[in-house]
Each structure stands twice: as structure tokens, then as C-alpha cells.
Design an enzyme around this catalytic site. Structure first.
Site, short mmCIF file in Angstrom:
data_model
loop_
_atom_site.label_atom_id
_atom_site.label_comp_id
_atom_site.label_asym_id
_atom_site.label_seq_id
_atom_site.Cartn_x
_atom_site.Cartn_y
_atom_site.Cartn_z
N GLU A 1 16.29 83.92 69.39
CA GLU A 1 15.69 82.66 69.87
C GLU A 1 16.28 82.29 71.23
O GLU A 1 16.66 81.14 71.46
CB GLU A 1 15.92 81.53 68.86
CG GLU A 1 15.11 81.66 67.60
CD GLU A 1 15.11 80.39 66.77
OE1 GLU A 1 15.98 79.52 66.96
OE2 GLU A 1 14.20 80.25 65.92
N GLU B 1 10.97 85.06 61.26
CA GLU B 1 11.71 84.14 60.40
C GLU B 1 10.70 83.17 59.82
O GLU B 1 10.33 82.19 60.47
CB GLU B 1 12.76 83.36 61.19
CG GLU B 1 13.98 84.17 61.51
CD GLU B 1 15.03 83.34 62.21
OE1 GLU B 1 15.14 82.13 61.93
OE2 GLU B 1 15.74 83.90 63.06
C1 GLA Z 1 16.52 79.82 63.68
C2 GLA Z 1 17.61 80.85 63.85
C3 GLA Z 1 18.20 81.28 62.53
C4 GLA Z 1 18.51 80.07 61.67
C5 GLA Z 1 17.23 79.27 61.48
C6 GLA Z 1 17.41 78.04 60.63
O1 GLA Z 1 15.36 80.40 63.36
O2 GLA Z 1 17.12 81.99 64.52
O3 GLA Z 1 19.37 82.01 62.77
O4 GLA Z 1 19.47 79.30 62.30
O5 GLA Z 1 16.78 78.82 62.72
O6 GLA Z 1 17.92 78.33 59.41
#
Ligand code: GLA
Length: 586
Positions: A158, A234
Site C-alpha cells: 500500500e 486484501e
Molecule cells: C492494509 C494493510 C494490511 C493491514 C490492513 C488492515 O490493507 O495492507 O497490512 O494493515 O490494512 O488490517
């Protein structure tokens, strides 16, 4: 050798269209004797792939070390995935977020504040390259084109929510390729145009992270990734909890229908999480968007498989959704059984303030150092100085990270709490010995505060005058279970008990089994069972029980050690049949 590629519209496995049905399972949050069990349960739900992050700071607790033993044996984890007939996705960061201490970045790397964080900066990059080389030494032989399970490797995490340094992403990509990674590379970003733009690099396949409004989010992703498979890297099917807030759950039907929409659109998916596991020891991260919020010990995440590895209603609902599109195995994991509930009385207390030198070694400093100036960087430390003023004054710190309990001449004066932005306290007398117990409650894992130092920041003053000359006693939590009372000390205790104190008990179970330790009558601290650090407990909640994995428990007698930093209301050990993670919002 098998071949895995990104095609015009789909992932291609040996030239044929392939949908990734993946579940996140962090080996570092699950006892290694349970890895195979959790992987098999993912297969039974209909998944074909396991995804994991790699936590740099767990593998490298200090510079020059890279630990791949026991619960950090990534190679063994990948082999078990292959043995189950499943594929794997590896996300080595170096930044992983994941509600993990410092987002996985080692604190020692940022001792020098001029070292860059997640950007093209030579000293940061040199350390990153060394780390990636070590991880990829493990991963390379497990790639699909070497007959292993690994299909994809992700670059950063991210990144578009943090920066836009393309040179940094290019360097990570170069290190990854030069280390021998040949499988396709991805990035993941929240499906927001500027993040997808900033976090990506041409040549890497863009994917997105979200947990609802699948169709709309996939359309946003498509605008930035015009060809190839759509993938939600995700799919947030639950959420994490902070101390002092509620336990998060997501409605099963809503999650299932969002998953259905994803699959109906032909997308590939990684469920975040399939099985969350536990922030054992002191591994939890924290958020801070103006108020510091440390993460609880449980990473249950309201995932399909709960913290103890049992299927939940979400597990069965997701399996049904997957079965609409793909064949799923016929059998399902058995339902949970109630856990044993032994009890025991805590005894043999050893108070920190009675003989601090038994807990560590004093070292003298001319000024008050932050934790990150000490080697190794402590998580807990006692600070001591002599006060000699003309009248009782106000003790002021620059900033408290994250909790400081102040004692004057052996008596507790009060506690300064980072969440409250506390940094000043009135001392009762003009002269005496000042002791301050400072606790790091978990480094921030998201946003600008990644890499920031811990301890007392910006020194201490009394009525505006700097307090210099400090004795510092770093406390190694791993050594706490070995602190035992001297002969002739009072062994049995009753009623409420004030910490900081280490106290222990033995309890019996007829056979090894998962246990749920009820900490509701305790204050705030850390617990070990048979030397295994279960993690932090805190009466503040919402989490009330700590998960004890079965492989840690022995048939017959087991030892429990408690480090209580606050107050134990009742010095009893109690276990309950089912986990209690606290109140929910509704
Ligand atoms: C983002 C991050 C993950 C985690 C999620 C929330 O997607 O990439 O590592 O922190 O948020 O659980």
C-alpha cells in the site's frame, strides 16, 4: 517445470486460465506446530493459495542477525503449503503494516533519524537489500518455476498511502529480480486513484485492498490496470481491535455477498485474513492519527477461522460462496470443543521496586536517553534520578511513549498515559528518589509515525529546569520468567496486589489442549505459559482472554508467570471454555 504468468485477461498456470483463491495466514502469528492444521483448513474451505507477509523485525531483532528458526522458519511454512497441494504468495515488505510492531521495520534501523523510511535513501536501501537477499534466499527455491508453491511476490505494501517515490519502488524491484525471484510481481493499493497511481510501477501488476463495494472498487482498479487479471489482494473480511475500543466484527452475510460479487466479476482474491492468529509476545503495532491506539494481543480479526483455528459461521458461508464457482472438498473441520478450565493461586511475588538490580543492570547517563539510544532497544525500562529542590514541583516530560508510572521515594505518584497526551505530574515533596517505569506499548504501523523513537522523548524537567544524570535499568521481558523470590520471602498472597510484580503459579491439565486464560481480574501486563510469551493483557479491554496454543501446554503440570505492571484484583489463575474478545459495537 510449471509456469505461472499474467495473461491478457487472467493469471495463466501452464498456459491455462487460473483464479487465485487465497487466504492470508501469517506464520509468525501461529504456533509452528499448528501451521499444517491451519493450511489444511484453508484447503477444506475451497482455497487454493496461502498468502503471508514476512516481518523483517521479527527475523532481525538486531543488526546482522537473521533468524529462521522455529516459528520463523519460512521455508518450512512454504514446504507445508506445497505438501497440502496449495500455492503461495509472499509479501516481504520491507514494510508490511499488518498491525505489527513498526509495520515490520526494525527499530534499530532508525536510531539515526537521518536514515530514510520507505524511500530512496542509501542507508535505508542498503539495509533493505540485505534483508531482501536473506528472505529471497529462502523463497527462490520455492517458486513455481522450480516446482515450488510460490506464484507471486509483492513489492512494498500500500505504498501509495505513504509516498510516491518511484525510484524506491524500482530499487525494490531490482533487488527482487537480482536475488532470483522470477515469478510475477505485484503491488497493492487502496482503490483510490491517487494511491493506485503513487504506489505502482510499470511492469508490476496492480491489485487492490478493500472489504466492501467490490464491483465499484474493481472498476477503479481496472482504470489503473487496464489488462490482466483483477485481484483483490486484501479482501478485508473482518477487522482488528485497539485497547479501549470495541471488538470488531463484520456481518457474515455482508462479507459473503461481497466475496460473491468479487468472484462473479471473475476476480482473484486473497482473504485478509483467512486466519488472523495472535500478536504473541510484544509484537502488536499501534495506530496514531492524533491519538495513540495500541493493538490488542488477539488478531482474531473475525476471520473465517478464529484465533484458535476453529471454523466460524463465516467459514461455512465463504465455503458455500466459493462452491458456487469452484469445486470445494467434501469435508469440513470439526466444530470447536470447550477448552479445559483449570485454576491455580498465584504465589511467590517478586516486586520490582524491592530489588531492581535483580531485573537488569543499571547504567548511568548524563542526559535522559530515548529507548532507541540504548542497545538493545528496551521495551520496558526503569529510570531513576535524585530530586533536590526547594519546594515540591511539577515533573514534565517532552513526550511519553507510551506509558510512564512515576514513583517517589518508593510510593506511586501516578501514571502518564500517551493516549491522554499526559506529560506532567506533581511530585509530593521537594527532595527524594524519583523512579519512572516506562513502557513501549507497540510501535505505530501505519502513516507518518513509522520508525519514531520510544521512551521519554525530549527529556525531563522539574519546574522548567532540566533533570540531568539518570540511572537507566532496561528490563528484558524474556528474562522476567526467571526472576524468582529469594529464600525466606513471603510465598502465598491474597487479595488485591499492587505491581510492578512478577508472580507465578502451576496448573494441571490431563492432556495438552488450547486454553483461554481469563485476565479480567488482573490489571495490565504480560503472561508466559511454560516460557512461551502469550502477550499482553489489560483490564481496559475489550479483549478479556488470552489464547494459549495447545502445543505450548503439557500433560500434567504447567507453569504460568505473570508480569503485573498495574494492580491484580485477584491473584488467581482462571481459564474459561471459550474466548472472550469483548463487547462489539452493536
Ligand atoms: C492494509 C494493510 C494490511 C493491514 C490492513 C488492515 O490493507 O495492507 O497490512 O494493515 O490494512 O488490517
Amino acid at each position: 517445470m510449471p509456469d505461472f504468468a499474467i495473461g491478457e485477461t487472467d493469471f495463466l498456470l501452464d498456459g491455462r486460465s487460473f483464479r487465485i483463491l487465497s487466504g492470508a495466514l501469517h506464520y509468525f502469528r501461529v504456533h509452528p506446530d499448528l501451521w499444517a492444521d491451519r493450511i489444511e483448513k484453508a484447503r477444506l474451505m475451497g482455497l487454493n493459495t496461502i498468502e503471508t507477509y514476512v516481518p523483517w523485525n521479527a527475523h532481525a531483532p538486531r543488526p546482522g542477525r537473521f533468524d529462521l528458526s522455529g516459528g520463523l522458519d519460512l521455508g518450512r511454512f512454504l514446504s507445508l503449503i506445497a505438501e497440502a497441494g496449495m500455492y503461495a504468495i509472499v509479501r516481504p515488505g520491507p514494510y508490511i503494516c499488518a498491525e505489527w510492531d513498526n509495520g515490520g521495520l526494525p527499530a534499530w534501523l532508525f536510531r539515526d533519524p537521518s536514515v530514510g523510511v520507505r524511500r530512496y535513501e542509501p542507508r535505508y536501501l542498503a539495509a533493505v537489500r540485505e534483508y531482501l537477499d536473506q528472505v529471497y534466499r529462502v523463497v527462490v527455491p520455492h517458486q513455481i518455476d522450480r516446482d515450488g508453491p510460490v506464484l507471486l511476490v509483492q513489492i512494498e505494501n500500500e505504498y501509495g498511502a505513504f509516498g510516491d517515490d518511484k525510484r524506491y519502488l524500482a530499487a525494490l524491484t531490482q533487488y527482487t529480480r537480482e536475488a532470483g525471484i522470477t515469478v510475477p510481481l505485484t503491488t497493492v493499493d487502496q482503490p483510490v486513484p491517487h494511491m493506485l497511481e503513487a504506489g505502482s510501477l510499470d511492469g508490476l501488476h496492480r491489485t487492490a485492498s478493500f472489504g466492501s463495494r467490490s464491483t465499484e472498487r474493481l472498476a477503479t482498479l481496472r482504470a489503473h490496470q487496464p489488462t490482466g487479471p483483477l485481484m483483490c489482494s486484501e479482501f478485508w473480511d473482518g477487522w482488528f481491535d485497539h485497547w479501549g475500543a470495541h471488538h470488531h466484527t463484520t456481518p457474515v452475510e455482508e462479507s459473503a455477498s461481497d466475496l460473491d460479487a468479487l468472484l462473479a466479476a471473475g476476480a482473484s482474491v486473497n482473504l485478509y485474513m483467512f486466519h488472523g492468529g495472535t500478536n504473541f509476545g510484544l509484537t502488536n503495532g499501534a495506530n496514531d492519527k492524533g491519538v495513540y491506539q495500541p493493538l490488542v494481543t488477539s488478531y482474531d480479526y473475525d476471520a473465517p477461522l478464529d484465533e484458535a483455528g476453529n471454523p466460524t459461521p463465516k467459514y461455512h458461508a465463504f465455503r458455500e460462496v466459493i462452491a458456487r464457482y469452484h469445486k470445494v472438498p467434501d469435508s469440513v473441520p470439526p466444530p470447536p470443543q470447550p477448552a479445559p478450565t483449570p485454576t491455580a493461586a498465584l504465589r511467590d511475588p517478586v516486586w520490582l521496586l524491592d530489588a531492581p538490580q535483580r531485573w537488569g543492570t543499571w547504567q548511568t547517563h548524563e542526559h535522559l536517553p530515548v529507548f532507541d539510544e540504548l542497545t538493545p532497544i528496551p521495551r520496558l525500562a526503569l529510570l531513576r534520578t535524585a530530586i533536590s529542590g526547594d519546594h515540591p514541583g511539577v515533573l514534565t516530560f517532552g513526550e511519553v511513549r507510551d506509558r510512564a508510572t512515576v514513583f517517589f521515594d518508593g510510593h506511586q505518584v501516578g501514571t502518564l498515559i500517551r493516549e491522554h497526551h499526559d506529560r506532567a505530574i506533581a511530585l509530593p515533596r521537594a527532595r527524594g528518589e524519583l523512579l519512572v517505569l516506562v513502557e513501549d506499548e507497540g510501535r505505530v504501523n501505519y502513516g507518518e509515525r513509522i520508525g519514531e523513537p520510544k521512551g521519554i522523548i525530549g527529556g525531563a524537567t522539574l519546574n522548567g529546569r532540566e533533570l540531568s544524570t539518570w540511572d537507566i535499568l532496561p528490563i528484558d521481558p524474556a528474562a522476567v520468567p526467571d526472576i524468582r523470590p529469594g529464600t525466606g520471602s513471603e510465598a502465598a498472597v491474597s487479595g488485591p496486589l499492587a505491581g510492578p510484580v512478577v508472580i507465578r503459579a502451576e496448573f494441571d491439565v490431563p492432556r495438552p489442549a488450547d486454553l483461554f486464560l481469563d485476565t479480567a481480574e488482573w490489571g495490565k501486563g504480560i503472561v508466559w505459559v511454560n516460557g512461551f510469551a502469550l502477550g499482553r493483557y489489560w483490564r481496559r479491554g475489550p479483549q478479556r482472554t488470552l489464547y494459549v496454543p495447545g502445543p505450548v501446554v503439557r500433560e500434567g503440570t504447567n507453569e504460568i508467570v505473570v508480569l503485573e505492571l498495574g494492580t491484580l484484583l485477584d491473584p488467581q489463575v482462571r481459564f474459561v471454555p471459550h474466548p472472550l474478545l469483548g463487547h462489539t459495537e452493536s
